[in-house]
Write an enzyme that holds these catalytic residues in place. Structure first.
Site, PDB file in Angstrom:
ATOM      1  N   ASP A 110      15.047   4.954  28.827  1.00 45.36           N
ATOM      2  CA  ASP A 110      15.263   4.755  27.394  1.00 45.36           C
ATOM      3  C   ASP A 110      16.713   4.326  27.118  1.00 45.36           C
ATOM      4  O   ASP A 110      17.623   4.653  27.876  1.00 45.36           O
ATOM      5  CB  ASP A 110      14.944   6.067  26.660  1.00 45.36           C
ATOM      6  N   HIS A 144      16.691  -5.121  27.197  1.00 47.34           N
ATOM      7  CA  HIS A 144      15.531  -4.982  28.084  1.00 47.34           C
ATOM      8  C   HIS A 144      15.756  -5.763  29.387  1.00 47.34           C
ATOM      9  O   HIS A 144      15.338  -5.337  30.454  1.00 47.34           O
ATOM     10  CB  HIS A 144      14.259  -5.465  27.385  1.00 47.34           C
ATOM     11  N   LEU A 204       8.940   3.441  49.852  1.00 47.98           N
ATOM     12  CA  LEU A 204       8.871   4.026  48.508  1.00 47.98           C
ATOM     13  C   LEU A 204       7.540   3.727  47.827  1.00 47.98           C
ATOM     14  O   LEU A 204       7.043   2.599  47.884  1.00 47.98           O
ATOM     15  CB  LEU A 204      10.007   3.456  47.638  1.00 47.98           C
TER      16      LEU A 204
HETATM   17  C1  IPE Z   1       9.611   5.896  25.539  1.00 46.03           C
HETATM   18  O1  IPE Z   1      10.692   5.415  24.833  1.00 46.03           O
HETATM   19  C2  IPE Z   1       8.839   4.773  26.159  1.00 46.03           C
HETATM   20  C3  IPE Z   1       9.503   4.037  27.237  1.00 46.03           C
HETATM   21  C4  IPE Z   1      10.680   4.298  27.721  1.00 46.03           C
HETATM   22  C5  IPE Z   1       8.749   2.959  27.802  1.00 46.03           C
HETATM   23  P1  IPE Z   1      10.618   5.127  23.251  1.00 46.03           P
HETATM   24  O2  IPE Z   1      11.960   4.642  22.864  1.00 46.03           O
HETATM   25  O3  IPE Z   1       9.457   4.263  22.960  1.00 46.03           O
HETATM   26  O4  IPE Z   1      10.315   6.575  22.674  1.00 46.03           O
HETATM   27  P2  IPE Z   1      10.628   7.175  21.225  1.00 46.03           P
HETATM   28  O5  IPE Z   1      10.102   6.202  20.229  1.00 46.03           O
HETATM   29  O6  IPE Z   1      12.107   7.324  21.133  1.00 46.03           O
HETATM   30  O7  IPE Z   1       9.920   8.493  21.224  1.00 46.03           O
HETATM   31  C1  IPE Z   2      13.445   1.690  26.334  1.00 45.06           C
HETATM   32  O1  IPE Z   2      14.518   1.314  25.546  1.00 45.06           O
HETATM   33  C2  IPE Z   2      12.557   0.524  26.693  1.00 45.06           C
HETATM   34  C3  IPE Z   2      11.236   0.542  26.033  1.00 45.06           C
HETATM   35  C4  IPE Z   2      10.779   1.485  25.279  1.00 45.06           C
HETATM   36  C5  IPE Z   2      10.388  -0.611  26.264  1.00 45.06           C
HETATM   37  P1  IPE Z   2      14.403   1.238  23.965  1.00 45.06           P
HETATM   38  O2  IPE Z   2      14.025  -0.148  23.574  1.00 45.06           O
HETATM   39  O3  IPE Z   2      13.519   2.301  23.445  1.00 45.06           O
HETATM   40  O4  IPE Z   2      15.909   1.510  23.552  1.00 45.06           O
HETATM   41  P2  IPE Z   2      16.412   2.297  22.279  1.00 45.06           P
HETATM   42  O5  IPE Z   2      15.769   3.662  22.319  1.00 45.06           O
HETATM   43  O6  IPE Z   2      15.982   1.524  21.073  1.00 45.06           O
HETATM   44  O7  IPE Z   2      17.891   2.352  22.433  1.00 45.06           O
HETATM   45 MG    MG Z   3      13.881   4.195  22.840  1.00 42.54          MG
END
Ligand code: IPE
Ligand code: IPE
Ligand code: MG
Length: 244
Positions: A24, A41, A135
């Site tokens: 995240d 991303h 792995l």
């Molecule tokens: C969880 O992160 C999903 C992934 C890392 C793929 P999100 O950013 O989607 O989760 P929330 O919305 O903060 O709970």
């Molecule tokens: C995690 O990073 C990747 C996915 C959920 C696909 P985020 O896109 O949720 O990043 P933040 O939480 O907005 O910083």
């Molecule tokens: Mg996120």
């Protein structure tokens, strides 16, 4: 010659067999740099590549990464299609990388909702890497723990209604064997980056006795040093599994 302190400590570390990661913070990483979210991303996808080698170097046997949740479709069409394009590239490039690193790759989640070409790339990658013995990398795409249980229960109800499943057969092990993760042991350590401290629907059945490690580090900044910090934290935990 004396060893560097890091090497000495590492050799004494107990290494978790299976590490699951909620990757995240890509969006916030990009925002901090005034970049579009999809650049975050892209940076995150690079970290995903590197961390596989780092995990294997440390002796981790199973690594399970959350790439796209069943809830992530709520994001803008631009962001979702950007992530899907990165996944396309990742799945193709990963064929060569799995050969180089002797890495077996599996994808979990409901792939039927993904674009047909992505489904095909998943099959190709799983097929190409299935004989590798290094792995075990698992990537969760369109994955949700509740959706995984829903699909498993649905399959069982269908079998039962055909008279092919006896209620007495439904043990905990049997349920585990019907989940997407049926070939994996339960995770020993869960890592979530970016400071959030929630599961966001990740592996809700499998994480019942897993140790949780949360770090403020944003996913694109996560590296081997950060992974070692998480493993050190894991070493400080006393896993009792309900005993004393
Ligand atoms: C969880 O992160 C999903 C992934 C890392 C793929 P999100 O950013 O989607 O989760 P929330 O919305 O903060 O709970
Ligand atoms: C995690 O990073 C990747 C996915 C959920 C696909 P985020 O896109 O949720 O990043 P933040 O939480 O907005 O910083
Ligand atoms: Mg996120």
């Amino acid at each position: 010659m004396a060893k560097k302190s890091e090497e000495v400590d590492l050799s004494e570390l107990k290494i978790p067999q299976h590490v699951a990661i909620i990757m995240d913070g890509n969006g916030r990483w990009a925002k901090k740099r005034m970049l579009p979210r999809n650049m975050g991303h892209r940076a995150g996808a690079k970290t995903m590549e590197d961390i596989c080698e780092d995990a294997w170097d440390l002796g981790i046997k199973y690594l399970t990464l959350y790439a796209f949740s069943t809830e992530n479709w709520k994001r803008s069409e631009e962001e979702v299609s950007g992530i899907m394009d990165l996944l396309r590239k990742y799945l193709v490039d990963c064929i060569e990388r799995s050969a180089k690193n002797n890495m077996r790759v599996r994808i979990i989640g409901d792939r039927t909702a993904l674009a047909p070409d992505i489904q095909e790339k998943i099959v190709n990658l799983e097929e190409a890497s299935k004989g590798y013995t290094g792995l075990n990398l698992t990537i969760a795409i369109n994955y949700g723990g509740r959706d995984e249980l829903r699909r498993a229960v649905r399959g069982m109800v269908e079998e039962a209604s055909r008279g092919e499943l006896d209620a007495d057969k439904v043990t905990e092990d049997f349920i585990s064997s019907r989940l997407d993760t049926r070939e994996l042991p339960d995770p020993d350590l869960l890592i979530r980056t970016s400071g959030e401290e929630r599961l966001s629907n990740y592996l809700i059945w499998q994480l019942a006795y897993t140790e949780f490690y949360f770090t403020d580090c944003l996913w694109p900044d996560f590296d081997k040093k950060e992974l070692i910090k998480a493993v050190r934290y894991f070493n400080g935990r006393d896993r009792r599994f309900g005993g004393v």
